[in-house]
Design a protein around this motif. Structure first.
Motif, mmCIF file in Angstrom:
data_model
loop_
_atom_site.group_PDB
_atom_site.id
_atom_site.type_symbol
_atom_site.label_atom_id
_atom_site.label_comp_id
_atom_site.label_asym_id
_atom_site.label_seq_id
_atom_site.Cartn_x
_atom_site.Cartn_y
_atom_site.Cartn_z
ATOM 1 N N ARG A 61 0.837 -1.203 0.000
ATOM 2 C CA ARG A 61 0.000 0.000 0.000
ATOM 3 C C ARG A 61 0.874 1.256 0.000
ATOM 4 O O ARG A 61 0.591 2.210 -0.737
ATOM 5 C CB ARG A 61 -0.928 -0.006 1.216
ATOM 6 N N ARG A 65 0.729 4.099 -2.862
ATOM 7 C CA ARG A 65 0.370 5.486 -2.528
ATOM 8 C C ARG A 65 1.462 6.452 -2.946
ATOM 9 O O ARG A 65 1.170 7.583 -3.368
ATOM 10 C CB ARG A 65 0.085 5.597 -1.034
ATOM 11 N N ASP A 70 -3.337 3.320 -4.724
ATOM 12 C CA ASP A 70 -3.613 2.748 -3.407
ATOM 13 C C ASP A 70 -3.889 1.270 -3.595
ATOM 14 O O ASP A 70 -4.110 0.799 -4.714
ATOM 15 C CB ASP A 70 -4.823 3.424 -2.757
ATOM 16 N N LEU A 71 -3.865 0.549 -2.487
ATOM 17 C CA LEU A 71 -4.240 -0.858 -2.488
ATOM 18 C C LEU A 71 -5.638 -0.977 -1.917
ATOM 19 O O LEU A 71 -5.883 -0.586 -0.770
ATOM 20 C CB LEU A 71 -3.266 -1.686 -1.646
ATOM 21 N N ALA A 173 -10.758 2.651 -0.210
ATOM 22 C CA ALA A 173 -9.708 1.636 -0.295
ATOM 23 C C ALA A 173 -9.855 0.544 0.754
ATOM 24 O O ALA A 173 -9.487 -0.606 0.512
ATOM 25 C CB ALA A 173 -8.334 2.293 -0.174
ATOM 26 N N LEU A 176 -6.288 -1.588 6.457
ATOM 27 C CA LEU A 176 -5.352 -2.701 6.587
ATOM 28 C C LEU A 176 -5.771 -3.589 7.751
ATOM 29 O O LEU A 176 -6.154 -3.093 8.811
ATOM 30 C CB LEU A 176 -3.928 -2.187 6.829
#
Length: 437
Positions: A61, A65, A70-71, A173, A176
């Motif tokens: 990520r 970024r 982004d992830l 997004a 995490l």
């Protein structure tokens, strides 16, 4: 602005040399990098791999970024989450690296059933499975002819990491995950496990190429020297491209022997692509009579067999989430050929603790050692005492991992049962099987 496309990350958590990502970026539309956390997989994954995955996702990520993207993270069934995101973004195509396991095949089948265009790409091996095949067969069953064909094959070019990419506007997004949470997963979290992510992996690669590779041919079986690359988890999660590693290493001093080990990794992948049940069924049935011996199995798992070289390897596994390849063979052979316990029992324990554990290499190597896999000598023996004297001649590896034997100098550490006039070392068990000579 063109139509968005999706890139599904799996065992390829990197930006350098990522054919699926590169292909997606050739279009004019936004690119949506996606990772789907499947709850069922996470629940039964080793805690070491869960933690490594969480770190690798955070690193990926950060890299995306830094390049304007982004992830995107989703949790659930992969096909369902990909379809939902495609509908949300207007994408009609998903790119991903081609896998070799039964799960990878089911995942691809599920993706194709959504009606999306599914594009698979190389990226998990140096030479893609199926790129070299024997006459009249779909895969090589023996390594040496595979190695010759592998060496002669052409390799694709290593691809650069992207400079920039962008997500569609307004796309959430996702957070995490905390994958170090001990409530899920199997095994124990090793205190000395290696940290995950492309950035630390690339630093390890630079160090290996500059400082360790030159001596690999002479020292890769040196147990106390720990003279291996330490890149196995980075390759398993795809934080490093095996092709990039092989390309960087092959022309350097010591590179040819190391690249041969990468060919072994490819070999097991092409076997698994042809035989996805390698983690559950004998590749070559031998009609072996296996023993059920819970006490011996527990002693083996805990590193309490009384065979110091075996116990050292098993304790390294618990401490580091890693084991030297030589002791992987020694410990696996002791379980399957001395104790006659089924390879599935041992492989399950390794799978619960190895950070680098995967289906192709982990189970392929277990079956090779047990004599049910691709070894042309299924009755090959690994006498633990001879192995110890050859690869740990001064007992340094044993003393490092078996503190009960720290007071035994030199090779005495390999034969503690002879101490104190045959009474052995206090606090350390006597051998549960004949140690050999």
């Amino acid at each position: 602005m063109g139509t968005p496309v999706l890139v599904l990350f799996t065992q390829d958590l990197r930006l350098h040399d990522h054919p699926a990502l590169t292909a997606a970026l050739r279009g004019s539309g936004p690119v949506v990098p996606l990772f789907v956390l499947e709850p069922a997989l996470l629940r039964r994954a080793a805690r070491n791999r869960r933690a490594h995955l969480g770190e690798a996702l955070a690193d990926l990520r950060a890299g995306l970024r830094a390049r304007g993207g982004d992830l995107v993270l989703r949790r659930g069934d992969t096909a369902a989450e990909v379809l939902a995101l495609a509908r949300e973004t207007g994408a009609d195509t998903v790119h991903l690296s081609a896998g070799v396991t039964g799960f990878a095949a089911r995942r691809e089948e599920g993706l194709r059933a959504t009606g999306l265009q599914v594009r698979t790409h190389p990226g998990l091996t140096v030479v893609p499975p199926g790129a070299v095949t024997p006459a009249g067969g779909d895969h090589y069953k023996v390594f040496t002819p595979y190695w010759r064909a592998w060496e002669a094959s052409g390799w694709r070019e290593v691809l650069p990491a992207p400079d920039r990419l962008r997500l569609p506007d307004g796309l959430e997004a996702g957070e995490l995950p905390d994958l170090e949470d001990g409530a899920e997963g199997v095994g124990v979290l090793a205190p000395d496990r290696v940290r995950g992510g492309e950035a630390p992996a690339r630093e390890r690669l630079r160090s290996w190429l500059g400082l360790g590779l030159a001596d690999y041919g002479d020292r890769h079986d040196d147990l106390p020297g720990a003279a291996t690359s330490g890149l196995s988890a980075d390759l398993r999660f795809g934080c490093l491209s095996p092709l990039e590693v092989a390309t960087a290493a092959r022309d350097l001093p010591g590179g040819s022997e190391y690249v041969r080990q990468l060919a072994w990794r490819d070999f097991h992948h092409q076997v698994t692509a042809a035989f996805p049940a390698i983690n559950t069924r004998d590749y070559r049935p031998r009609d072996r009579e296996w023993r059920t011996d819970p006490e011996a199995l527990t002693a083996w798992k805990e590193g309490r067999t009384g065979l110091p070289i075996v116990d050292a390897g098993m304790r390294q596994l618990l401490q580091e989430g890693f084991m030297h390849n030589r002791t992987r063979m020694i410990t696996a052979a002791f379980l399957t050929k001395t104790l006659l316990v089924h390879w599935r029992e041992g492989a399950a324990h390794f799978d619960a603790h190895l950070t680098d554990g995967d289906v192709a290499n982990e189970y392929g190597n277990w079956q090779w050692t047990a004599g049910t896999g691709n070894d042309t000598r299924p009755n090959r023996a690994f006498n633990p005492l001879r192995q110890a004297r050859r690869f740990d001649p001064d007992g340094e590896y044993v003393r490092r991992h078996v503190p009960e034997l720290a007071g035994l100098s030199g090779a005495r550490a390999h034969i503690p049962w002879e101490e104190d006039d045959g009474r052995g070392v206090a606090g350390y068990p006597r051998p549960i099987a004949d140690p050999g000579r």
